[in-house]
Design a protein around this motif. Sequence first.
Motif: not given
Length: 330
Positions: A1-20
Amino acid sequence: MSADPMQTHIAKTLAHTSPLISCRIDPTGRFVFAGAEDSKVVRWELATGNKVEFIGHESWVRSLAFSANGETLITGGHDGKLIWWSAAADAPVPLRTVQGHDGWIRDFAVSPDGQFLASCGNDLKVKLWSLADGGLVRELLGHERHVYGVAFHPDGKQLVSGDLTAKFVHWEVETGKQVRTFEIASLSKYDPGFMAYYGGPFCLEFHADGKRLFAGGITNVSNAFAGVGNPIIVQIDWEQGKDAVTHLSKGGVQGTAWGLTCKPEGFLIGATGGQGGGHLFFWKYDQKDEFHTLNLGNVARDLSLHPDGLQIATAHYDKNLRISLMAPKT
């Protein structure tokens, strides 16, 4: 699959306990790692979200790099330490710890042949290390201000470093000799009220063609103390050592370009963070203004591209790592 920047969306969020403050996806694409302000390195398995913490640094972890096969992780912190780890270990412990710099380590790069690790930091030095055994190969001296970024040319024979004043030094890897120096004025500014320079290359990467070097940071700085300015990525003609294209935000978003990656499909991605929030910017190589932007919802402080060319990891001040996907939602 080719990248389609116009369709970019946040697909997943992974949490920690301190700023990254940093992130890298490993060469196998199985894991994503982040460096945090609590001195930990965090590893998530992308498929499952399983999280493991690496304990060994005594300050913020800013730099992450891998051996070519992805089996070894090297981390660098503001404590000046370089630490080698087994990247996939169930219960990771430091395999080797080296006091690499006096003060902050700012950036890492691994040579294309996997032989060397180049590091730089606040002690004004660039250092070459053996990736295999952690031995110091040589010190490269010539900067007079904190060294913010370092990158190997794709031929592996040349190295570039950039400092706070946006002075870049071109080095010969085999000998450590300075080949030349050049400056990119738009990447640094002296603030007479603050009586200090502000700027430098916060991210640095060669295009695979070896003809273009990209350096990201902040420009139009109006308040150095508060870091008020606009994100910028300068496309540098490597042969000439001069600006070729200056990529800016047409909306005047405030912030700093903390991470970048070059895509072979003909566009550049930058991650920004600051008073204007956090965004992904997409620029075509020959155009000043972006052709697409994604608001990430919080300040982004680093960026890493997955080997599949579709997933983008960003490290955030709100303690989350976000995975954005350059494809339609399913």
